[in-house]
Design an enzyme around this catalytic site. Structure first.
Site, PDB file in Angstrom:
ATOM      1  N   LYS A 123       0.828  -0.981  -0.133  1.00 17.51           N
ATOM      2  CA  LYS A 123       0.035  -0.067   0.076  1.00 17.51           C
ATOM      3  C   LYS A 123       0.978   1.351   0.013  1.00 17.51           C
ATOM      4  O   LYS A 123       1.535   1.607   0.998  1.00 17.51           O
ATOM      5  CB  LYS A 123      -0.811   0.072   1.372  1.00 17.51           C
ATOM      6  CG  LYS A 123      -1.896   1.284   1.158  1.00 17.51           C
ATOM      7  CD  LYS A 123      -3.079   1.124   2.182  1.00 17.51           C
ATOM      8  CE  LYS A 123      -4.031   2.030   2.024  1.00 17.51           C
ATOM      9  NZ  LYS A 123      -3.786   3.384   2.241  1.00 17.51           N
ATOM     10  N   TYR A 231       3.758   4.076  -9.081  1.00 14.02           N
ATOM     11  CA  TYR A 231       3.296   2.398  -9.403  1.00 14.02           C
ATOM     12  C   TYR A 231       1.894   2.452  -9.786  1.00 14.02           C
ATOM     13  O   TYR A 231       0.889   2.858  -9.151  1.00 14.02           O
ATOM     14  CB  TYR A 231       3.514   1.777  -7.787  1.00 14.02           C
ATOM     15  CG  TYR A 231       5.064   1.277  -7.841  1.00 14.02           C
ATOM     16  CD1 TYR A 231       5.812   0.598  -8.879  1.00 14.02           C
ATOM     17  CD2 TYR A 231       5.656   1.581  -6.679  1.00 14.02           C
ATOM     18  CE1 TYR A 231       7.060   0.203  -8.753  1.00 14.02           C
ATOM     19  CE2 TYR A 231       7.202   1.250  -6.468  1.00 14.02           C
ATOM     20  CZ  TYR A 231       7.831   0.687  -7.518  1.00 14.02           C
ATOM     21  OH  TYR A 231       9.072   0.180  -7.293  1.00 14.02           O
ATOM     22  N   CYS A 424      34.708  20.278  24.130  1.00 13.05           N
ATOM     23  CA  CYS A 424      36.126  20.573  24.031  1.00 13.05           C
ATOM     24  C   CYS A 424      36.313  22.030  24.461  1.00 13.05           C
ATOM     25  O   CYS A 424      37.670  22.440  25.031  1.00 13.05           O
ATOM     26  CB  CYS A 424      36.936  20.334  22.916  1.00 13.05           C
ATOM     27  SG  CYS A 424      36.741  21.230  21.404  1.00 13.05           S
TER      28      CYS A 424
HETATM   29  S1  IVH Z   1      -6.661  -0.651  -4.630  1.00 12.99           S
HETATM   30  C1  IVH Z   1     -10.882  -0.581  -5.624  1.00 12.99           C
HETATM   31  N1  IVH Z   1      -3.900  -0.905  -4.231  1.00 12.99           N
HETATM   32  O1  IVH Z   1      -4.792   3.394  -1.068  1.00 12.99           O
HETATM   33  C2  IVH Z   1      -9.483  -0.584  -5.120  1.00 12.99           C
HETATM   34  N2  IVH Z   1      -5.095   1.317  -3.688  1.00 12.99           N
HETATM   35  O2  IVH Z   1      -8.366   3.664  -0.327  1.00 12.99           O
HETATM   36  C3  IVH Z   1      -8.669   0.758  -4.964  1.00 12.99           C
HETATM   37  N3  IVH Z   1      -3.291   2.658  -2.509  1.00 12.99           N
HETATM   38  O3  IVH Z   1      -7.007   5.469  -2.696  1.00 12.99           O
HETATM   39  C4  IVH Z   1      -7.598   0.876  -4.420  1.00 12.99           C
HETATM   40  N4  IVH Z   1      -1.502   1.242  -2.629  1.00 12.99           N
HETATM   41  O4  IVH Z   1      -4.586   5.643  -3.202  1.00 12.99           O
HETATM   42  C5  IVH Z   1      -5.128  -0.185  -4.213  1.00 12.99           C
HETATM   43  N5  IVH Z   1      -1.858  -1.339  -4.142  1.00 12.99           N
HETATM   44  C6  IVH Z   1      -2.833  -0.594  -3.864  1.00 12.99           C
HETATM   45  C7  IVH Z   1      -2.588   0.888  -3.360  1.00 12.99           C
HETATM   46  C8  IVH Z   1      -3.632   1.605  -3.088  1.00 12.99           C
HETATM   47  C9  IVH Z   1      -1.950   2.602  -2.258  1.00 12.99           C
HETATM   48  C10 IVH Z   1      -4.021   3.844  -1.972  1.00 12.99           C
HETATM   49  C11 IVH Z   1      -4.834   4.527  -3.061  1.00 12.99           C
HETATM   50  C12 IVH Z   1      -6.433   4.301  -2.652  1.00 12.99           C
HETATM   51  C13 IVH Z   1      -6.131   4.049  -0.887  1.00 12.99           C
HETATM   52  C14 IVH Z   1      -7.136   3.100  -0.493  1.00 12.99           C
END
Ligand code: IVH
Length: 683
Positions: A123, A231, A424
């Site tokens: 995440k 990413y 010192c």
């Molecule tokens: S999936 C329907 N995957 O975390 C699924 N989100 O609320 C939508 N984020 O707004 C999100 N890493 O900005 C997803 N590997 C990841 C993520 C990710 C960061 C953020 C994204 C999203 C929030 C989750």
């Protein structure tokens, strides 16, 4: 030659080449041509486009332009809403188990049904962006906004080198929206703040705020000094594309279109698989080059995702599973001033101990006087402390409305120390144009000496096991060790007589000191603690000069020939070796038996069997540490990358190798064990 082709044909060819090299450089991290060569192609294209403006296309690499100013951000209605995900705040294994149990219940599964397959990924802690590609060309980039309507930030997103302006391959769908996170790497963030500090500017709070702020700027010139990264992790609208049946296959497809997809992802089974992933990532969280606040689990099978559906704007098939926070609030109990290796005086906040980023923190740096004043940190204040990765914990700001009536005075370093080094007593000075106060005592200052010894003995320097700060304190305070070469004169009797030092520890330390004598030129250079010479520069210098004598005698112009060495670094090296006692230290160390294998002449004539090859290390090797393996590979001309791609030549896998090994197998990349690596190194 270019002049044989029509300008249109040459421009198309240049764009093709530049897209290819940008992908190799930014996404795969394996450049195939030197930067100067890339710049030449780029300038040629710019020139053609300037002469023939009708040839300019929106996907031209020259369109990553800095210098666009918009009157306001235009709202964008998302074709497919950008949802958020449920967050599991139980940071223990329970969080993963609860999610799996919920999914199984909602699918009506019983205990006898097989485990569910999940895609597990990081995440990223940044800002969500929707990239719209039409006919393979990036036409729009928008923020999430409220999920229904975001803002058009294409002018800023175009400046991110990692985001392709055109999809790779011949079969781009008519419409493909890719979703992902714009973030800032920790090192890019630290560099930005370091530059801000040097010029006395305002520092930024954390990578996430900085990235989010940058993306929403009207004037994209403010992105010139901020390196952002990206990413991809999902899809928005697609038209005319046969979506892959699983989330993991979809990410592979996006990666094949040239978008960056993080390699630390895995397909796992059931709650046990999720828990193992959560733990494996927790163990390497500090080593990642960017901040994450958790991991995300997604039901891998698209048909199952559809069956699970949504509940109030959140998919039932995905969840974020958090880690402990990297920022916390606590109180300042005092402000100490520490003396560093080069005499630099650093204000350090003494804190009410607080658990942050996985450890208890009771000291956090305030960097320098200006920074302390700008943040106006005072004793008694409640502050936000940040600890991320292996970066030293720092105070990022004061919670203004929590200042007590009896808070301390505004910080004044000179006044606090009455102008004298706290260790010192030498006068302190702040040279014109510099941000730091320094002790002028040089090696007569025990604090500087201690820091120099600790740096010399450090794991990445001479790696003397057992020489920690308590022992260095005793050795310096007792007058037993004054300079670094004195370490090699220590005898059993000296050591065994020290407080809390038994015969066994004394012998272990002596063994450690003996072992440190065999080293490499790069480590030796780094260990000398020359200002501006970090590990990477030390390696570059060792490779370029091949011998310490050649380096010590190198003129400024010769130093400037080393890649990445600029005037400030060159001058610092020259200054260092112009001081006779530094040369004496080098001679005494060599006389004491410190030695390194010859880097046969200069880099160009040493055998470099791995030249041009990219290797990825994963898992634990039987005898080599990760650092040692990396050093050997680099010495042989190879490059070590953090992620596996089609451009990876070899993956060196040890015990408990993870997703990188899977990825290597998937892509058909050669996999070696430690013996295999050694065979390669020997050519
Ligand atoms: S999936 C329907 N995957 O975390 C699924 N989100 O609320 C939508 N984020 O707004 C999100 N890493 O900005 C997803 N590997 C990841 C993520 C990710 C960061 C953020 C994204 C999203 C929030 C989750």
């Amino acid at each position: 030659m270019p002049d044989k082709k029509t300008p249109a044909a040459r421009a198309a060819e240049l764009r093709e080449q530049l897209h290819h090299h940008a992908h190799a450089y930014y996404v795969l991290d394996t450049p195939e041509i030197p930067d100067a060569e890339y710049d030449k192609l780029f300038q040629e294209l710019q020139a053609i486009e300037a002469e023939h403006p009708e040839l300019l296309t929106p996907d031209s690499p020259t369109q990553r332009v800095i210098g666009q100013v918009l009157p306001g951000l235009v709202p964008v209605k998302h074709t497919v809403p950008m949802l958020s995900i449920r967050t599991e705040t139980d940071t223990t294994a329970g969080g993963a188990e609860a999610f799996d149990a919920r999914v199984r219940r909602e699918l009506g599964l019983t205990e006898s049904d097989p485990p569910i397959e999940y895609a597990a990924e990081l995440k990223f802690d940044g800002l969500a962006i929707n990239l719209r590609y039409e006919g393979g060309v990036l036409t729009q980039a928008a923020t999430r906004g409220d999920g229904e309507t975001g803002e058009d930030v294409t002018h800023n997103i175009r400046t991110i080198g990692q985001i392709p302006l055109r999809l790779k391959g011949k079969h781009a769908p008519p419409v493909l929206e890719v979703r992902g996170e714009v973030y800032m790497r920790r090192d890019d963030f630290e560099r930005l703040n370091e530059r801000q500090r040097e010029k006395g500017g305002k520092t930024f709070i954390n990578p996430r705020n900085t990235a989010a702020g940058a993306v929403r700027q009207l004037d994209n010139r403010s992105l010139a000094d901020k390196k952002l990264s990206f990413y991809a992790y999902g899809l928005g609208d697609t038209q005319g594309w046969d979506r892959p049946p699983t989330h993991s296959a979809m990410l592979d497809a996006i990666a094949a279109f040239g978008l960056p997809v993080n390699a630390d992802r895995a397909v796992v089974k059931g709650a046990a698989g999720l828990v193992a992933f959560h733990q494996a990532i927790a163990a390497k969280r500090d080593e990642l080059p960017f901040d994450i606040d958790g991991v995300v689990y997604k039901v891998n099978d698209r048909a199952l995702q559809e069956k699970l559906g949504f509940v109030s704007r959140e998919p039932r098939w995905a969840v974020a599973h958090k880690y402990p926070a990297q920022e916390q609030m606590t109180r300042v109990l005092g402000i100490d001033i520490q003396v560093g290796r080069t005499g630099k005086l650093t204000p350090v906040a003494k804190l009410e101990p607080v658990f942050v980023g996985g450890t208890t923190v009771s000291n956090a740096t305030l960097h320098n006087e200006d920074e302390t004043r700008r943040k106006d940190v005072r004793i008694g204040d409640t502050v936000i402390v940040r600890r991320a990765g292996d970066v030293i914990p720092e105070v990022v700001g004061v919670v203004a409305d929590k200042r007590p009536a009896d808070a301390g005075e505004p910080f004044d370093l000179y006044k606090r120390l009455s102008g004298k080094c706290p260790v010192c007593g030498s006068p302190i000075e702040r040279p014109e144009g510099e941000a730091d106060w320094r002790c002028t005592g040089g090696i007569t200052c025990p604090a500087q000496r201690k820091q120099a010894l600790l740096h010399f003995a450090g794991r990445r320097a001479m790696d003397i096991e057992g020489l920690g700060d308590k022992l260095v304190d005793q050795l310096v305070d007792g007058g037993i060790v004054k300079t670094v070469p004195d370490l090699y004169k220590l005898g059993f009797a000296n050591l065994a007589a020290l407080e809390r030092m038994g015969g066994k520890s004394a012998q272990n330390l002596l063994d450690g000191i003996e072992k440190s004598k065999s080293t490499t030129l790069a480590r030796f250079l780094y260990s000398l603690g020359i200002r501006q010479v970090g590990e990477t520069t030390a390696k570059d210098l060792a490779r370029h000069f091949g011998s310490i004598d050649r380096l010590m005698d190198a003129r400024l112009e010769e130093l400037l020939e080393v890649p990445d060495v600029g005037p400030i670094v060159a001058e610092s090296i020259r200054d260092f070796f112009d001081q006779p006692h530094h040369r004496e230290v080098v001679d005494q160390l060599r006389a004491a038996g410190v030695n390194w294998p010859d880097v046969a002449g200069t880099a160009s004539d040493a055998p470099r069997p791995l030249l041009g090859k990219t290797l990825v290390l994963t898992g634990t090797l039987p005898t080599l540490s990760r650092d040692e393996a990396k050093e050997l590979i680099e010495a042989a001309g190879g490059k070590v990358s953090g992620s596996v791609s089609r451009k990876t030549n070899y993956v060196v896998a040890g015990e408990e190798a993870g997703s990188k090994l899977d990825k290597a197998r998937e892509l058909g990349v050669a996999v070696l064990d430690e013996d295999g690596l050694r065979a390669l190194l020997e050519g």
